[in-house]
Design a protein around this motif. Structure first.
Motif, short mmCIF file in Angstrom:
data_model
loop_
_atom_site.label_atom_id
_atom_site.label_comp_id
_atom_site.label_asym_id
_atom_site.label_seq_id
_atom_site.Cartn_x
_atom_site.Cartn_y
_atom_site.Cartn_z
N THR A 109 -8.84 0.16 -20.38
CA THR A 109 -8.65 -0.09 -21.58
C THR A 109 -7.97 1.11 -22.25
O THR A 109 -7.91 2.43 -21.72
CB THR A 109 -9.83 0.07 -22.51
OG1 THR A 109 -10.58 -1.03 -22.32
CG2 THR A 109 -9.46 -0.07 -24.07
N GLY A 153 -0.99 -3.60 -21.47
CA GLY A 153 -1.79 -4.85 -21.12
C GLY A 153 -1.89 -5.79 -22.53
O GLY A 153 -0.91 -5.61 -23.40
N CYS A 183 -11.46 3.57 -17.79
CA CYS A 183 -11.98 2.60 -16.69
C CYS A 183 -13.51 2.36 -16.84
O CYS A 183 -14.35 3.50 -16.30
CB CYS A 183 -11.56 2.84 -15.33
SG CYS A 183 -9.91 2.54 -15.08
N ALA A 195 -5.82 -3.78 -22.93
CA ALA A 195 -6.62 -3.94 -21.76
C ALA A 195 -5.70 -4.86 -20.65
O ALA A 195 -4.90 -5.41 -21.18
CB ALA A 195 -7.91 -4.70 -22.12
N VAL A 212 -12.15 -3.32 -22.29
CA VAL A 212 -13.04 -3.37 -21.19
C VAL A 212 -14.09 -2.82 -21.75
O VAL A 212 -14.29 -1.79 -22.53
CB VAL A 212 -12.42 -2.57 -20.03
CG1 VAL A 212 -13.54 -2.52 -18.86
CG2 VAL A 212 -11.00 -3.20 -19.33
N TYR A 227 -19.03 2.24 -14.37
CA TYR A 227 -17.88 1.91 -13.37
C TYR A 227 -18.85 1.29 -12.49
O TYR A 227 -19.63 2.03 -11.76
CB TYR A 227 -17.02 2.85 -13.18
CG TYR A 227 -16.04 2.19 -12.21
CD1 TYR A 227 -14.91 1.43 -12.86
CD2 TYR A 227 -16.00 2.77 -11.03
CE1 TYR A 227 -13.98 0.99 -11.61
CE2 TYR A 227 -14.97 2.12 -9.91
CZ TYR A 227 -14.19 1.37 -10.60
OH TYR A 227 -13.20 0.71 -9.56
N GLU A 274 -7.69 -6.06 -26.90
CA GLU A 274 -8.72 -6.30 -25.84
C GLU A 274 -9.23 -5.25 -25.24
O GLU A 274 -8.10 -4.21 -25.16
CB GLU A 274 -8.26 -7.42 -24.92
CG GLU A 274 -8.02 -8.83 -25.17
CD GLU A 274 -7.50 -9.91 -24.17
OE1 GLU A 274 -7.86 -9.32 -22.98
OE2 GLU A 274 -6.96 -10.56 -24.36
N HIS A 279 -4.88 -2.51 -10.59
CA HIS A 279 -5.77 -3.52 -10.47
C HIS A 279 -7.17 -3.29 -10.91
O HIS A 279 -8.25 -3.91 -10.57
CB HIS A 279 -5.61 -3.78 -8.90
CG HIS A 279 -4.30 -4.09 -8.25
ND1 HIS A 279 -3.90 -5.45 -8.57
CD2 HIS A 279 -3.49 -3.50 -7.69
CE1 HIS A 279 -2.47 -5.56 -8.17
NE2 HIS A 279 -2.38 -4.20 -7.44
N GLU A 280 -7.14 -2.16 -11.67
CA GLU A 280 -8.65 -2.04 -12.47
C GLU A 280 -8.41 -2.33 -13.78
O GLU A 280 -7.55 -2.49 -14.39
CB GLU A 280 -8.77 -0.22 -12.35
CG GLU A 280 -8.84 0.43 -11.02
CD GLU A 280 -10.31 -0.27 -10.10
OE1 GLU A 280 -11.11 -0.15 -10.82
OE2 GLU A 280 -10.07 -0.25 -9.01
N LYS A 281 -9.79 -2.73 -14.40
CA LYS A 281 -9.86 -3.03 -15.73
C LYS A 281 -9.94 -1.75 -16.36
O LYS A 281 -10.75 -0.88 -16.34
CB LYS A 281 -11.09 -3.67 -15.62
CG LYS A 281 -11.19 -4.97 -14.96
CD LYS A 281 -12.48 -5.79 -15.30
CE LYS A 281 -12.62 -7.28 -14.38
NZ LYS A 281 -13.60 -7.92 -14.84
N LYS A 300 -2.01 3.67 -16.20
CA LYS A 300 -1.98 2.16 -16.37
C LYS A 300 -1.50 1.52 -15.20
O LYS A 300 -1.78 0.62 -14.26
CB LYS A 300 -1.45 1.63 -17.59
CG LYS A 300 -1.78 0.18 -17.74
CD LYS A 300 -3.10 -0.33 -17.83
CE LYS A 300 -3.23 -2.03 -18.08
NZ LYS A 300 -4.62 -2.24 -18.51
#
Length: 142
Positions: free
Chosen positions: A100, A44, A121, A142, A50, A55, A48, A96-98, A91
């Motif tokens: 870190t 990512g 997440c 991220a 999340v 969640y 950065e 498609h999930e946010k 990862k």
């Protein structure tokens, strides 16, 4: 004996375990053949993260299933840098999930440096949660 245990898993978990197995082999190979600088973009955007908040997505069960599958497969592969492989696999499977990805270092009592990677997440730690408090965060993606 372990085959019988595997056969008792639900079909969805069996498929996920097989995917984790092949992804772990791929990422172990990738890590061994490249420098971290060459492959870190797969984790990512650097520096950065999340926000740490409960969640709120619809895929909580999927995140927990991925975490479980990684915990089933990766310790049995006996990789040198298992936590980094786990972070790459998580990862990829939760693309498609946010999420870190944290990298950290710590000194042992003997003065040697240790590294660790873990993923999160929202408020769910997907991989590497055990012992993360001992490490000083050096990189975040991220």
């Amino acid at each position: 004996m372990k085959i019988l245990k595997f056969l008792k898993y639900p079909l969805g978990l069996k498929i996920l375990v097989v995917r984790v197995f092949f992804l772990a082999l791929f990422y172990k190979w990738l890590i061994s053949k490249n420098t971290f600088r060459d492959i870190c973009h797969r984790l990512g955007t650097r520096r950065e993260s999340v926000p740490f908040e409960p969640y709120s997505g619809n895929n909580k069960e999927r995140i927990l299933a991925v975490s479980r599958a990684i915990k089933i497969v990766c310790p049995r592969l006996h990789f040198k840098n298992e936590c980094l492989v786990e972070a790459f696999v998580a990862k990829r499977l939760l693309l498609h999930e946010k999420m870190t990805v944290y990298m950290g270092v710590a000194k042992t009592k003997e003065g040697a440096m240790r590294a660790h990677a873990w993923t999160r997440c929202g408020d769910i730690y997907v991989t590497g949660a055990e012992g993360r408090e001992q490490f000083t965060v050096t990189a975040v993606f991220a």
